[in-house]
Scaffold this motif. Structure first.
Motif, PDB file in Angstrom:
ATOM      1  N   MET A 162       8.233  -1.649   3.495  1.00 30.84           N
ATOM      2  CA  MET A 162       6.953  -0.989   3.276  1.00 30.84           C
ATOM      3  C   MET A 162       7.055  -0.129   2.015  1.00 30.84           C
ATOM      4  O   MET A 162       7.991   0.631   1.835  1.00 30.84           O
ATOM      5  CB  MET A 162       6.614  -0.144   4.498  1.00 30.84           C
ATOM      6  N   ASP A 163       6.054  -0.257   1.141  1.00 33.31           N
ATOM      7  CA  ASP A 163       6.040   0.530  -0.091  1.00 33.31           C
ATOM      8  C   ASP A 163       5.805   2.002   0.217  1.00 33.31           C
ATOM      9  O   ASP A 163       5.069   2.360   1.129  1.00 33.31           O
ATOM     10  CB  ASP A 163       4.929   0.041  -1.023  1.00 33.31           C
ATOM     11  N   GLU A 164       6.438   2.822  -0.593  1.00 33.35           N
ATOM     12  CA  GLU A 164       6.255   4.259  -0.445  1.00 33.35           C
ATOM     13  C   GLU A 164       4.901   4.661  -1.035  1.00 33.35           C
ATOM     14  O   GLU A 164       4.485   4.166  -2.081  1.00 33.35           O
ATOM     15  CB  GLU A 164       7.378   5.004  -1.169  1.00 33.35           C
ATOM     16  N   VAL A 165       4.209   5.548  -0.353  1.00 34.38           N
ATOM     17  CA  VAL A 165       2.902   6.019  -0.805  1.00 34.38           C
ATOM     18  C   VAL A 165       3.081   6.919  -2.020  1.00 34.38           C
ATOM     19  O   VAL A 165       3.926   7.814  -2.021  1.00 34.38           O
ATOM     20  CB  VAL A 165       2.187   6.801   0.318  1.00 34.38           C
TER      21      VAL A 165
END
Length: 159
Positions: A1-4
């Motif tokens: 999951m990509d970091e916000v």
């Protein structure tokens, strides 16, 4: 999951100021146009039609220029046609598309509303910037529009 990538304080301030300015401009412009018995949506459609030729504009091209969904434009055109501001007809060249033309009443309304509207746009937006700032915003808004709607034709008129 990509970091916000959360917004920085400066980015958040920019975003919030943009949203507030957009809402305030809409409110001021709507109030200005109310005196001519036109909504902001009426004015947007009439501007698009008045920029075209006397034969009218295909609904699809008008939709692209205004940037609305098809259903929103269809509802707006029905309301405006019932008030005598526009006429819809089949395209003569192929009989498939719908062409919208501005009526004499629609032209009279936009011509009456335009000077006040332009004054409001200038006082509430354009005159608050110098030419360099206007050029920067033009490039930024073109880039945003292109990123969101890549197939939208440039706003170089409706012809």
């Amino acid at each position: 999951m990509d970091e916000v990538r959360w917004l920085s304080r400066d980015e958040l301030a920019l975003w919030q100021n943009f949203i507030l300015a957009q809402q305030d401009l809409d409110r001021v412009i709507s109030a200005d146009l109310a005196g001519s018995e036109l909504s902001h949506a009426d004015y947007a459609v009439l501007v698009g039609l008045s920029e075209g030729n006397a034969a009218g504009i295909r609904v699809g091209r008008l939709r692209e220029w205004i940037g609305w969904e098809s259903s929103r434009l269809a509802h707006q055109l029905r309301r405006m046609e019932s008030r005598g501001l526009v006429l819809r007809s089949r395209a003569e060249e192929d009989g498939r598309g719908t062409v919208v033309t501005i009526t004499d009443e629609g032209r009279a309304r936009i011509e009456a509303a335009a000077p006040g509207h332009v004054g409001t746009v200038r006082a509430s937006f354009l005159d608050l910037m110098d030419a360099d700032e206007q050029a920067v915003l033009t490039r930024v808004f073109e880039r945003v529009a292109q990123a969101i709607t890549p197939d939208r034709p440039p706003l170089s008129g409706l012809s």
